[in-house]
Design a protein around this motif. Structure first.
Motif, PDB file in Angstrom:
ATOM      1  N   LEU A 105     -51.965 -39.272  31.164  1.00 21.97           N
ATOM      2  CA  LEU A 105     -52.432 -40.643  31.327  1.00 21.97           C
ATOM      3  C   LEU A 105     -52.943 -40.826  32.750  1.00 21.97           C
ATOM      4  CD1 LEU A 105     -49.355 -42.516  29.751  1.00 21.97           C
ATOM      5  CD2 LEU A 105     -51.223 -41.355  28.570  1.00 21.97           C
ATOM      6  N   ARG A 106     -54.226 -41.143  32.868  1.00 19.47           N
ATOM      7  CA  ARG A 106     -54.822 -41.348  34.196  1.00 19.47           C
ATOM      8  C   ARG A 106     -55.439 -42.737  34.277  1.00 19.47           C
ATOM      9  NH1 ARG A 106     -57.257 -35.508  36.287  1.00 19.47           N
ATOM     10  NH2 ARG A 106     -55.183 -34.594  36.465  1.00 19.47           N
ATOM     11  N   PRO A 107     -54.658 -43.716  34.704  1.00 21.71           N
ATOM     12  CA  PRO A 107     -55.193 -45.067  34.811  1.00 21.71           C
ATOM     13  C   PRO A 107     -56.151 -45.177  35.998  1.00 21.71           C
ATOM     14  CG  PRO A 107     -52.820 -45.030  35.342  1.00 21.71           C
ATOM     15  CD  PRO A 107     -53.247 -43.619  35.114  1.00 21.71           C
ATOM     16  N   GLY A 251     -61.771 -34.674  30.238  1.00 24.17           N
ATOM     17  CA  GLY A 251     -60.865 -35.608  30.918  1.00 24.17           C
ATOM     18  C   GLY A 251     -60.733 -35.277  32.391  1.00 24.17           C
ATOM     19  N   ASP A 252     -60.748 -34.001  32.705  1.00 24.48           N
ATOM     20  CA  ASP A 252     -60.688 -33.576  34.112  1.00 24.48           C
ATOM     21  C   ASP A 252     -61.865 -34.181  34.866  1.00 24.48           C
ATOM     22  OD1 ASP A 252     -59.945 -32.018  36.412  1.00 24.48           O
ATOM     23  OD2 ASP A 252     -61.560 -30.621  35.900  1.00 24.48           O
ATOM     24  N   ILE A 253     -63.049 -34.013  34.300  1.00 24.76           N
ATOM     25  CA  ILE A 253     -64.269 -34.436  34.980  1.00 24.76           C
ATOM     26  C   ILE A 253     -64.387 -35.964  35.024  1.00 24.76           C
ATOM     27  CG2 ILE A 253     -66.795 -34.304  34.909  1.00 24.76           C
ATOM     28  CD1 ILE A 253     -66.355 -31.542  33.406  1.00 24.76           C
ATOM     29  N   SER A 255     -62.104 -38.239  34.796  1.00 30.98           N
ATOM     30  CA  SER A 255     -61.092 -38.946  35.594  1.00 30.98           C
ATOM     31  C   SER A 255     -61.433 -38.877  37.077  1.00 30.98           C
ATOM     32  CB  SER A 255     -59.683 -38.415  35.316  1.00 30.98           C
ATOM     33  OG  SER A 255     -59.561 -37.055  35.659  1.00 30.98           O
ATOM     34  N   TYR A 256     -62.084 -37.825  37.511  1.00 26.08           N
ATOM     35  CA  TYR A 256     -62.498 -37.772  38.921  1.00 26.08           C
ATOM     36  C   TYR A 256     -63.645 -38.737  39.169  1.00 26.08           C
ATOM     37  CZ  TYR A 256     -59.468 -33.935  40.445  1.00 26.08           C
ATOM     38  OH  TYR A 256     -58.391 -33.177  40.804  1.00 26.08           O
ATOM     39  N   GLU A 257     -64.534 -38.825  38.204  1.00 28.65           N
ATOM     40  CA  GLU A 257     -65.631 -39.798  38.334  1.00 28.65           C
ATOM     41  C   GLU A 257     -65.038 -41.215  38.434  1.00 28.65           C
ATOM     42  OE1 GLU A 257     -68.439 -39.890  35.100  1.00 28.65           O
ATOM     43  OE2 GLU A 257     -69.632 -41.457  36.062  1.00 28.65           O
TER      44      GLU A 257
HETATM   45 MG    MG Z   1     -59.376 -32.410  38.243  1.00 29.05          MG
END
Ligand code: MG
Ligand code: IPM
Length: 379
Positions: A105-107, A251-253, A255-257
Protein backbone atom coordinates in the motif's frame (compact mmCIF):
# COMPACT_ATOMS: atom_id res chain seq x y z
CA UNK A 1 -0.40 -5.00 25.00
CA UNK A 2 3.13 -6.11 24.18
CA UNK A 3 4.28 -6.32 20.58
CA UNK A 4 7.56 -7.26 18.96
CA UNK A 5 8.86 -5.18 16.07
CA UNK A 6 11.81 -6.20 13.91
CA UNK A 7 13.96 -3.19 13.00
CA UNK A 8 15.94 -3.42 9.79
CA UNK A 9 17.70 -0.04 9.54
CA UNK A 10 19.75 -1.12 6.51
CA UNK A 11 22.14 1.25 4.75
CA UNK A 12 22.70 4.94 4.03
CA UNK A 13 20.07 7.12 5.71
CA UNK A 14 18.16 3.99 6.82
CA UNK A 15 19.59 4.05 10.38
CA UNK A 16 19.07 7.86 10.63
CA UNK A 17 15.38 7.69 9.87
CA UNK A 18 14.57 4.44 11.70
CA UNK A 19 16.08 5.94 14.85
CA UNK A 20 13.59 8.82 14.76
CA UNK A 21 10.65 6.48 14.09
CA UNK A 22 11.58 4.32 17.10
CA UNK A 23 11.54 7.36 19.37
CA UNK A 24 8.07 8.15 18.12
CA UNK A 25 6.90 4.56 18.67
CA UNK A 26 8.28 4.61 22.22
CA UNK A 27 6.46 7.85 22.98
CA UNK A 28 3.23 6.32 21.67
CA UNK A 29 3.83 3.19 23.76
CA UNK A 30 4.26 5.31 26.93
CA UNK A 31 1.22 7.37 26.24
CA UNK A 32 -1.19 4.56 25.33
CA UNK A 33 0.22 1.81 27.54
CA UNK A 34 1.80 -0.51 24.98
CA UNK A 35 5.19 -2.13 25.10
CA UNK A 36 7.13 -2.42 21.87
CA UNK A 37 10.06 -4.81 22.02
CA UNK A 38 12.55 -4.31 19.21
CA UNK A 39 14.70 -6.91 17.54
CA UNK A 40 17.42 -5.26 15.45
CA UNK A 41 18.35 -7.18 12.31
CA UNK A 42 20.80 -6.71 9.47
CA UNK A 43 19.92 -6.77 5.77
CA UNK A 44 21.26 -5.13 2.61
CA UNK A 45 24.77 -3.78 2.15
CA UNK A 46 25.64 -3.89 5.85
CA UNK A 47 24.71 -7.58 5.90
CA UNK A 48 26.88 -8.21 2.83
CA UNK A 49 29.80 -6.59 4.67
CA UNK A 50 29.23 -8.60 7.82
CA UNK A 51 28.15 -11.99 6.46
CA UNK A 52 28.72 -12.02 2.70
CA UNK A 53 25.01 -12.17 1.87
CA UNK A 54 22.34 -9.48 1.59
CA UNK A 55 19.68 -11.38 3.53
CA UNK A 56 21.19 -13.76 6.07
CA UNK A 57 18.73 -16.60 6.78
CA UNK A 58 18.76 -15.63 10.49
CA UNK A 59 17.40 -12.20 9.59
CA UNK A 60 14.41 -13.63 7.74
CA UNK A 61 13.75 -16.22 10.45
CA UNK A 62 13.91 -13.63 13.22
CA UNK A 63 11.72 -11.19 11.26
CA UNK A 64 9.06 -13.89 10.83
CA UNK A 65 8.97 -14.38 14.61
CA UNK A 66 8.10 -10.72 15.16
CA UNK A 67 4.67 -9.11 14.88
CA UNK A 68 5.78 -6.57 12.25
CA UNK A 69 8.91 -5.27 10.53
CA UNK A 70 10.10 -1.66 10.14
CA UNK A 71 12.75 -1.14 7.48
CA UNK A 72 14.85 1.91 6.61
CA UNK A 73 16.50 1.49 3.21
CA UNK A 74 19.09 -0.74 1.59
CA UNK A 75 21.78 -0.28 -1.04
CA UNK A 76 24.55 2.08 -2.02
CA UNK A 77 27.35 2.60 -4.56
CA UNK A 78 29.69 0.35 -2.59
CA UNK A 79 27.68 -2.75 -3.56
CA UNK A 80 26.50 -1.70 -7.02
CA UNK A 81 28.98 -3.79 -8.97
CA UNK A 82 28.04 -7.07 -7.28
CA UNK A 83 26.17 -9.65 -9.36
CA UNK A 84 22.36 -9.36 -9.28
CA UNK A 85 21.73 -12.11 -6.73
CA UNK A 86 24.23 -10.61 -4.27
CA UNK A 87 23.08 -7.01 -4.44
CA UNK A 88 21.56 -5.33 -1.35
CA UNK A 89 18.18 -5.05 -3.16
CA UNK A 90 17.92 -8.85 -3.00
CA UNK A 91 17.38 -8.43 0.73
CA UNK A 92 14.25 -6.40 0.11
CA UNK A 93 12.87 -8.89 -2.37
CA UNK A 94 13.75 -11.78 -0.06
CA UNK A 95 12.05 -10.15 2.91
CA UNK A 96 8.94 -9.32 0.90
CA UNK A 97 8.65 -12.83 -0.49
CA UNK A 98 9.75 -14.55 2.73
CA UNK A 99 7.21 -12.65 4.82
CA UNK A 100 4.51 -13.22 2.18
CA UNK A 101 3.58 -9.54 2.07
CA UNK A 102 2.00 -9.41 -1.35
CA UNK A 103 -0.04 -6.20 -1.10
CA UNK A 104 2.04 -3.04 -1.00
CA UNK A 105 0.00 0.00 0.00
CA UNK A 106 1.57 3.27 -1.15
CA UNK A 107 -0.62 6.23 -0.28
CA UNK A 108 0.15 9.50 -2.06
CA UNK A 109 -1.78 12.57 -0.95
CA UNK A 110 -0.94 16.23 -1.26
CA UNK A 111 -0.74 17.78 2.20
CA UNK A 112 -1.91 21.40 2.07
CA UNK A 113 1.29 22.51 3.84
CA UNK A 114 3.41 21.10 1.01
CA UNK A 115 1.43 22.52 -1.88
CA UNK A 116 4.28 24.84 -2.84
CA UNK A 117 6.51 21.77 -3.33
CA UNK A 118 4.03 20.12 -5.74
CA UNK A 119 5.09 20.64 -9.36
CA UNK A 120 1.49 20.74 -10.68
CA UNK A 121 -0.43 23.98 -11.19
CA UNK A 122 -3.41 24.65 -8.93
CA UNK A 123 -5.86 24.84 -11.80
CA UNK A 124 -4.78 21.41 -13.01
CA UNK A 125 -5.25 19.94 -9.53
CA UNK A 126 -8.63 21.62 -9.06
CA UNK A 127 -10.01 20.39 -12.39
CA UNK A 128 -9.92 16.72 -11.37
CA UNK A 129 -10.51 17.01 -7.62
CA UNK A 130 -13.86 15.67 -6.38
CA UNK A 131 -14.29 18.66 -4.05
CA UNK A 132 -12.83 21.25 -6.38
CA UNK A 133 -9.75 21.63 -4.17
CA UNK A 134 -6.13 21.95 -5.28
CA UNK A 135 -5.41 18.51 -3.85
CA UNK A 136 -5.40 14.77 -4.52
CA UNK A 137 -5.45 11.70 -2.34
CA UNK A 138 -4.74 8.36 -3.93
CA UNK A 139 -3.52 4.94 -2.91
CA UNK A 140 -1.45 2.68 -5.10
CA UNK A 141 -1.81 -0.99 -4.23
CA UNK A 142 1.18 -2.66 -5.82
CA UNK A 143 1.46 -6.44 -6.14
CA UNK A 144 4.75 -7.14 -4.35
CA UNK A 145 5.75 -10.78 -4.45
CA UNK A 146 5.17 -11.80 -8.06
CA UNK A 147 5.46 -10.68 -11.66
CA UNK A 148 8.67 -9.81 -13.44
CA UNK A 149 10.54 -9.16 -10.18
CA UNK A 150 10.32 -12.84 -9.34
CA UNK A 151 9.90 -14.46 -12.79
CA UNK A 152 12.37 -16.65 -14.59
CA UNK A 153 15.32 -14.64 -15.92
CA UNK A 154 18.64 -15.30 -17.54
CA UNK A 155 21.12 -14.90 -20.35
CA UNK A 156 21.63 -16.91 -23.48
CA UNK A 157 24.71 -19.14 -23.61
CA UNK A 158 26.64 -16.59 -25.66
CA UNK A 159 25.57 -13.79 -23.33
CA UNK A 160 24.15 -11.75 -26.19
CA UNK A 161 20.54 -11.86 -25.12
CA UNK A 162 18.76 -11.71 -21.80
CA UNK A 163 15.21 -12.24 -20.61
CA UNK A 164 12.97 -11.53 -17.62
CA UNK A 165 9.48 -12.96 -17.48
CA UNK A 166 6.19 -11.63 -16.17
CA UNK A 167 4.05 -14.46 -14.78
CA UNK A 168 0.91 -14.09 -12.68
CA UNK A 169 -1.44 -16.77 -11.43
CA UNK A 170 -5.15 -16.19 -10.80
CA UNK A 171 -4.80 -16.51 -6.99
CA UNK A 172 -1.93 -13.99 -6.95
CA UNK A 173 -4.04 -11.47 -8.85
CA UNK A 174 -7.16 -12.16 -6.85
CA UNK A 175 -5.63 -11.64 -3.41
CA UNK A 176 -4.04 -8.29 -4.23
CA UNK A 177 -7.26 -7.12 -5.89
CA UNK A 178 -9.17 -8.01 -2.74
CA UNK A 179 -6.68 -5.98 -0.69
CA UNK A 180 -7.39 -3.08 -3.06
CA UNK A 181 -11.16 -3.43 -2.75
CA UNK A 182 -10.99 -3.56 1.04
CA UNK A 183 -8.90 -0.38 1.01
CA UNK A 184 -11.32 1.28 -1.44
CA UNK A 185 -14.24 0.55 0.89
CA UNK A 186 -12.59 2.68 3.55
CA UNK A 187 -12.01 5.50 1.04
CA UNK A 188 -13.96 6.95 -1.92
CA UNK A 189 -14.96 3.51 -3.26
CA UNK A 190 -13.28 3.72 -6.63
CA UNK A 191 -10.78 1.17 -7.87
CA UNK A 192 -8.79 1.37 -11.08
CA UNK A 193 -6.97 -1.69 -12.40
CA UNK A 194 -3.85 -0.57 -14.26
CA UNK A 195 -2.25 -2.90 -16.77
CA UNK A 196 -1.12 -3.25 -20.37
CA UNK A 197 -3.91 -5.52 -21.54
CA UNK A 198 -3.64 -4.25 -25.12
CA UNK A 199 -0.29 -6.03 -25.38
CA UNK A 200 0.43 -8.38 -22.47
CA UNK A 201 -1.30 -11.72 -21.90
CA UNK A 202 -0.62 -11.50 -18.16
CA UNK A 203 -2.52 -8.18 -18.13
CA UNK A 204 -5.45 -9.80 -19.90
CA UNK A 205 -5.54 -12.34 -17.09
CA UNK A 206 -5.59 -9.45 -14.57
CA UNK A 207 -8.69 -8.07 -16.29
CA UNK A 208 -10.40 -11.46 -16.37
CA UNK A 209 -9.82 -11.97 -12.65
CA UNK A 210 -10.83 -8.39 -11.85
CA UNK A 211 -14.14 -8.83 -13.68
CA UNK A 212 -14.98 -11.74 -11.36
CA UNK A 213 -13.65 -10.27 -8.09
CA UNK A 214 -15.40 -6.93 -8.75
CA UNK A 215 -18.78 -8.70 -8.36
CA UNK A 216 -18.01 -9.21 -4.67
CA UNK A 217 -17.64 -5.47 -4.17
CA UNK A 218 -20.67 -3.93 -5.92
CA UNK A 219 -20.36 -0.83 -3.73
CA UNK A 220 -16.97 -0.04 -5.30
CA UNK A 221 -16.79 1.35 -8.86
CA UNK A 222 -14.22 -0.56 -10.93
CA UNK A 223 -12.41 0.95 -13.91
CA UNK A 224 -9.49 -0.10 -16.11
CA UNK A 225 -6.59 1.88 -17.54
CA UNK A 226 -3.50 1.05 -19.57
CA UNK A 227 -0.34 1.89 -17.70
CA UNK A 228 0.95 4.40 -20.26
CA UNK A 229 -2.32 6.29 -20.06
CA UNK A 230 -2.26 6.08 -16.26
CA UNK A 231 1.23 7.62 -16.19
CA UNK A 232 -0.16 10.51 -18.21
CA UNK A 233 -3.38 10.85 -16.19
CA UNK A 234 -1.44 10.99 -12.93
CA UNK A 235 0.12 14.30 -13.92
CA UNK A 236 -2.75 15.77 -15.87
CA UNK A 237 -5.60 14.88 -13.53
CA UNK A 238 -4.41 13.15 -10.33
CA UNK A 239 -7.67 13.89 -8.53
CA UNK A 240 -9.52 11.29 -10.60
CA UNK A 241 -7.80 8.44 -8.75
CA UNK A 242 -8.81 6.81 -5.51
CA UNK A 243 -7.30 3.31 -5.40
CA UNK A 244 -5.04 2.00 -8.17
CA UNK A 245 -4.27 -1.74 -8.17
CA UNK A 246 -1.44 -2.88 -10.37
CA UNK A 247 1.43 -5.29 -10.92
CA UNK A 248 4.80 -5.21 -9.20
CA UNK A 249 6.72 -3.39 -11.95
CA UNK A 250 3.98 -0.94 -12.91
CA UNK A 251 3.38 -0.15 -9.23
CA UNK A 252 7.07 0.51 -8.70
CA UNK A 253 7.12 3.07 -11.48
CA UNK A 254 3.75 4.73 -10.89
CA UNK A 255 4.33 5.12 -7.15
CA UNK A 256 7.54 7.06 -7.78
CA UNK A 257 5.73 9.27 -10.26
CA UNK A 258 2.96 9.86 -7.71
CA UNK A 259 5.50 10.67 -4.99
CA UNK A 260 6.83 13.63 -6.94
CA UNK A 261 3.33 15.09 -6.99
CA UNK A 262 3.26 15.09 -3.18
CA UNK A 263 6.30 17.35 -3.05
CA UNK A 264 8.94 14.84 -2.02
CA UNK A 265 9.61 11.15 -1.98
CA UNK A 266 10.82 11.85 1.56
CA UNK A 267 7.19 12.00 2.69
CA UNK A 268 5.86 8.71 1.36
CA UNK A 269 5.27 5.80 3.69
CA UNK A 270 4.35 2.28 2.70
CA UNK A 271 2.88 -0.85 4.17
CA UNK A 272 3.26 -4.32 2.72
CA UNK A 273 0.69 -6.77 3.93
CA UNK A 274 0.02 -10.46 3.71
CA UNK A 275 -3.16 -12.31 4.63
CA UNK A 276 -5.12 -10.65 7.46
CA UNK A 277 -4.65 -12.15 10.94
CA UNK A 278 -8.37 -11.94 11.70
CA UNK A 279 -9.74 -15.36 12.50
CA UNK A 280 -6.29 -16.89 12.99
CA UNK A 281 -6.03 -16.15 16.72
CA UNK A 282 -2.95 -13.99 16.18
CA UNK A 283 -2.86 -10.54 17.77
CA UNK A 284 -1.13 -8.92 14.80
CA UNK A 285 -1.13 -9.06 11.02
CA UNK A 286 2.42 -9.42 9.71
CA UNK A 287 3.47 -6.41 7.68
CA UNK A 288 6.65 -4.84 6.36
CA UNK A 289 6.78 -1.05 6.69
CA UNK A 290 9.23 1.17 4.89
CA UNK A 291 9.58 4.64 3.46
CA UNK A 292 9.47 4.34 -0.31
CA UNK A 293 12.65 6.39 -0.73
CA UNK A 294 16.07 4.83 -1.11
CA UNK A 295 19.20 4.87 1.04
CA UNK A 296 20.50 8.27 -0.23
CA UNK A 297 24.13 7.43 0.65
CA UNK A 298 25.29 10.97 -0.21
CA UNK A 299 23.45 12.41 2.80
CA UNK A 300 23.76 9.44 5.19
CA UNK A 301 24.71 10.33 8.75
CA UNK A 302 24.68 14.06 7.93
CA UNK A 303 21.46 14.89 9.75
CA UNK A 304 19.82 15.86 6.47
CA UNK A 305 17.39 13.04 5.70
CA UNK A 306 13.67 13.57 6.08
CA UNK A 307 12.47 11.10 8.77
CA UNK A 308 8.77 11.76 8.14
CA UNK A 309 8.20 8.92 5.63
CA UNK A 310 9.56 6.44 8.18
CA UNK A 311 7.63 8.02 11.05
CA UNK A 312 4.48 7.80 8.91
CA UNK A 313 5.39 4.18 8.09
CA UNK A 314 5.44 3.51 11.83
CA UNK A 315 1.92 4.97 11.96
CA UNK A 316 0.87 2.58 9.20
CA UNK A 317 2.44 -0.26 11.19
CA UNK A 318 0.31 0.54 14.21
CA UNK A 319 -2.82 0.79 12.06
CA UNK A 320 -2.43 -2.16 9.74
CA UNK A 321 -0.52 -4.70 11.83
CA UNK A 322 -1.75 -3.92 15.35
CA UNK A 323 -5.14 -2.31 14.61
CA UNK A 324 -4.14 0.67 16.79
CA UNK A 325 -6.04 3.31 14.85
CA UNK A 326 -6.06 5.97 17.56
CA UNK A 327 -2.31 5.65 18.03
CA UNK A 328 -1.69 5.85 14.27
CA UNK A 329 -3.85 8.97 13.96
CA UNK A 330 -1.98 10.58 16.84
CA UNK A 331 1.30 10.24 14.93
CA UNK A 332 -0.26 11.57 11.73
CA UNK A 333 -1.71 14.55 13.58
CA UNK A 334 1.66 15.30 15.14
CA UNK A 335 3.34 15.28 11.71
CA UNK A 336 0.61 17.56 10.45
CA UNK A 337 1.16 19.97 13.35
CA UNK A 338 4.92 20.08 12.78
CA UNK A 339 4.39 20.94 9.12
CA UNK A 340 1.76 23.51 10.11
CA UNK A 341 4.34 25.12 12.38
CA UNK A 342 6.60 25.50 9.34
CA UNK A 343 9.30 22.94 10.06
CA UNK A 344 10.79 21.48 6.89
CA UNK A 345 13.69 19.25 6.03
CA UNK A 346 15.51 20.49 2.94
CA UNK A 347 13.72 18.13 0.53
CA UNK A 348 10.30 19.58 1.36
CA UNK A 349 11.29 23.23 1.53
CA UNK A 350 9.38 25.59 -0.76
CA UNK A 351 11.31 26.37 -3.88
CA UNK A 352 10.66 29.44 -5.95
CA UNK A 353 7.89 30.62 -3.63
CA UNK A 354 9.50 33.32 -1.50
CA UNK A 355 6.39 34.02 0.58
CA UNK A 356 5.99 30.35 1.52
CA UNK A 357 9.73 29.93 2.13
CA UNK A 358 9.80 32.88 4.53
CA UNK A 359 7.42 31.07 6.90
CA UNK A 360 9.51 27.90 6.96
CA UNK A 361 12.25 26.73 9.30
CA UNK A 362 14.71 24.30 7.76
CA UNK A 363 15.68 21.58 10.22
CA UNK A 364 17.71 18.38 10.16
CA UNK A 365 16.69 14.76 10.75
CA UNK A 366 17.05 14.91 14.53
CA UNK A 367 15.25 18.18 15.06
CA UNK A 368 12.40 17.04 12.82
CA UNK A 369 12.10 13.90 14.97
CA UNK A 370 12.17 16.00 18.15
CA UNK A 371 9.49 18.32 16.83
CA UNK A 372 7.23 15.37 16.12
CA UNK A 373 7.80 14.08 19.67
CA UNK A 374 6.85 17.49 21.09
CA UNK A 375 3.77 17.67 18.90
CA UNK A 376 2.79 14.14 20.00
CA UNK A 377 2.30 15.31 23.53
CA UNK A 378 -0.28 17.80 22.25
CA UNK A 379 -1.87 15.76 19.45
MG1 MG B 1 10.80 1.88 -6.61
C1 IPM C 1 10.89 0.31 -4.20
C2 IPM C 1 12.32 0.16 -4.67
C3 IPM C 1 12.65 -1.33 -4.79
C4 IPM C 1 11.68 -1.94 -5.78
C5 IPM C 1 14.10 -1.63 -5.21
C6 IPM C 1 15.10 -1.00 -4.26
C7 IPM C 1 14.34 -3.10 -5.35
O1 IPM C 1 12.51 0.82 -5.87
O2 IPM C 1 10.58 -0.22 -3.10
O3 IPM C 1 10.12 0.94 -4.89
O4 IPM C 1 11.87 -1.85 -6.99
O5 IPM C 1 10.71 -2.54 -5.32
Amino acid sequence: MTYSIALVPGDGIGPDVVHEAVEVLDAIGDRFGHTFNYVELIAGGCAIDQTGEPLPPETLEAAKECDAVLLGAVGGPKWETLPGNLRPERALLGLRAGLGVYANLRPAALMPQLKAACPIKDEVLIASNHEGKAAFDLLIVRELTGGIYFGERGRSADGNSAHDTETYSKPEIERVLRAGYIAARGRRKQLCVVDKANVLESSRLWREVAAVVAKDYPDVATSYLYVDNCAMQLIRAPGQFDVIVTSNLFGDILSYEASVLTGSIGMLASASMGDPASGTGKKATMGLYEPIHGSAPDIAGKDLANPLATILSAAMLLRHSFALEKEAKTIEKAVDAVLDAGYRTKDIASRGDAAAAAKEKIVGTKEMGQRVLEALSQA
